[in-house]
Enzyme design. Structure first.
Site, mmCIF file in Angstrom:
data_model
loop_
_atom_site.group_PDB
_atom_site.id
_atom_site.type_symbol
_atom_site.label_atom_id
_atom_site.label_comp_id
_atom_site.label_asym_id
_atom_site.label_seq_id
_atom_site.Cartn_x
_atom_site.Cartn_y
_atom_site.Cartn_z
ATOM 1 N N ASP A 59 47.825 34.004 43.894
ATOM 2 C CA ASP A 59 48.197 35.380 44.231
ATOM 3 C C ASP A 59 47.825 35.737 45.665
ATOM 4 O O ASP A 59 47.124 34.980 46.353
ATOM 5 C CB ASP A 59 47.530 36.355 43.249
ATOM 6 C CG ASP A 59 46.042 36.053 43.015
ATOM 7 O OD1 ASP A 59 45.450 35.302 43.817
ATOM 8 O OD2 ASP A 59 45.482 36.553 42.037
ATOM 9 N N ASN A 76 38.329 42.646 33.324
ATOM 10 C CA ASN A 76 39.199 43.186 32.274
ATOM 11 C C ASN A 76 40.071 42.092 31.646
ATOM 12 O O ASN A 76 41.012 42.378 30.926
ATOM 13 C CB ASN A 76 40.076 44.323 32.825
ATOM 14 C CG ASN A 76 40.996 43.859 33.943
ATOM 15 O OD1 ASN A 76 41.062 42.669 34.259
ATOM 16 N ND2 ASN A 76 41.713 44.784 34.552
HETATM 17 N N1 LIG Z 1 42.970 37.635 41.769
HETATM 18 C C1 LIG Z 1 41.620 37.209 41.619
HETATM 19 C C2 LIG Z 1 41.477 36.427 40.339
HETATM 20 O O1 LIG Z 1 42.206 35.221 40.458
HETATM 21 C C3 LIG Z 1 40.023 36.158 40.043
HETATM 22 O O2 LIG Z 1 39.890 35.379 38.885
HETATM 23 C C4 LIG Z 1 39.296 37.460 39.869
HETATM 24 C C5 LIG Z 1 37.828 37.296 39.497
HETATM 25 O O3 LIG Z 1 37.046 37.304 40.619
HETATM 26 P P1 LIG Z 1 35.515 36.957 40.707
HETATM 27 O O4 LIG Z 1 35.421 35.493 40.637
HETATM 28 O O5 LIG Z 1 35.116 37.489 42.066
HETATM 29 O O6 LIG Z 1 34.838 37.658 39.592
HETATM 30 O O7 LIG Z 1 39.397 38.138 41.121
HETATM 31 C C6 LIG Z 1 40.665 38.393 41.659
HETATM 32 O O8 LIG Z 1 41.149 39.521 41.052
#
Ligand SMILES: N[C@@H]1[C@@H](O)[C@H](O)[C@@H](COP(=O)(O)O)O[C@@H]1O
Length: 236
Positions: free
Chosen positions: A64, A130
Site C-alpha cells: 500500500d 482494528n
Molecule cells: N498499512 C500498514 C499495515 O500494512 C500495517 O500492518 C499496519 C500495522 O502497523 P504497525 O506494525 O506499526 O503496528 O500499519 C499500517 O497501517
C-alpha cells in the site's frame, strides 16, 4: 486452511525466525516478495539488512501507499522502504503504488494488473489494531482487489506517531485488496504487542468475518503466524 502458529516470547528470536523463513523461501527459489510497512517491520528489515541474503535477482510488491504523499515525503511508504530496506538490500525491481498519480483509480487498476501478471511467493503481513491488513479496513469485502480506501480514525490515530500531528496523516490510501493479498503462495504474518491481541485472538478463534480483515487469511492454505502474544490456540 493451514495456519501454523509460532509463539516467540522473545522478540529477537521471533525476528530471527522470520529471517530464517525468508531465507528458506529464497533458497527454495522464491523470487517475488510481497512487502509490508509499519513499526513491526522495522526490526525485520534491520535484520535483513544485516543478513547475507541477496535479493538482487528478486522483485517486490508493496501492499500500500498513502494518497497525496510524494515519494520524497519522509513518511511515504516509498521512503520507508528505501531507508529500511532497499537502499541497503537492492532488489532487481521494486513496486509500490504511486500515491501521487494523477488518476488514483487508474493507478489502482494498473497496480492490480501488475499483481495479476506475477505470482507472489511470500507475502509478509503486519496487522492493524482494528485487524486491518494492508489498508483494508473493517468491512472490506474479501473479494476486493487493489483500490483506494478512506482510512478510519483508528488507523489514522495509530499511524499519527509517525507524523507531527494527526491532521498530517493522509485520509486516503491505495491498497492491495484482500483477494489480491490472498493470491500469494505463502503468507507470513507478524503480530507483536498487546495492541494486536484482539485481532489475533479473533483470528485464532477461527471466525472468518469481514469485520476483522485479518481473519480472511483463514481462507488461505499456507499461513505462518509469528507472535509474541501468549494465546491459547483455539479452533485452528
Ligand atoms: N498499512 C500498514 C499495515 O500494512 C500495517 O500492518 C499496519 C500495522 O502497523 P504497525 O506494525 O506499526 O503496528 O500499519 C499500517 O497501517
Amino acid at each position: 486452511m493451514t495456519l501454523k502458529l509460532e509463539i516467540w516470547k522473545n522478540q529477537n528470536e521471533l525476528y530471527n525466525r522470520a529471517v530464517e523463513i525468508i531465507s528458506e523461501q529464497l533458497m527454495s527459489g522464491a523470487k517475488t516478495f510481497g512487502l509490508a510497512t509499519g513499526g513491526t517491520m522495522i526490526p525485520l528489515y534491520k535484520n535483513l539488512r544485516n543478513s547475507k541474503l541477496d535479493f538482487s535477482h528478486c522483485q517486490s510488491v508493496n501492499l500500500d501507499e498513502y494518497v497525496g504523499v510524494s515519494k520524497d515525503h519522509p513518511e511515504s511508504y516509498y521512503t520507508f522502504m528505501r531507508s529500511h530496506l532497499f537502499d541497503a538490500k537492492p532488489f532487481k525491481v521494486t513496486n509500490i503504488p504511486d500515491g501521487v498519480a494523477e488518476d488514483i483509480q487508474k493507478e489502482s487498476k494498473a497496480y492490480e494488473n501488475l499483481l495479476k501478471s506475477l505470482t507472489v511467493d511470500l507475502q509478509i503481513l503486519g496487522v492493524g489494531e482494528n485487524g486491518h491488513i494492508g489498508f483494508n479496513e473493517p468491512g472490506t469485502a474479501f473479494t476486493s482487489e487493489t483500490h483506494v480506501v478512506e482510512l478510519t480514525t483508528s488507523t489514522r490515530e495509530a499511524n499519527a506517531r509517525f507524523f507531527q500531528s494527526i491532521e498530517e496523516v493522509p485520509k486516503l490510501a491505495i491498497t492491495m485488496g484482500i483477494s489480491s493479498i490472498l493470491r500469494a503462495e505463502c503468507i507470513l504474518l507478524l503480530a507483536i504487542g498487546e495492541k494486536k491481541r484482539p485481532a489475533i485472538e479473533a483470528l485464532l478463534k477461527g471466525k472468518i468475518t469481514e469485520d476483522i480483515p485479518v481473519t480472511s487469511i483463514l481462507q488461505h492454505s499456507n499461513v505462518i503466524l509469528l507472535t509474541d502474544l501468549s494465546i491459547e490456540e483455539e479452533g485452528t
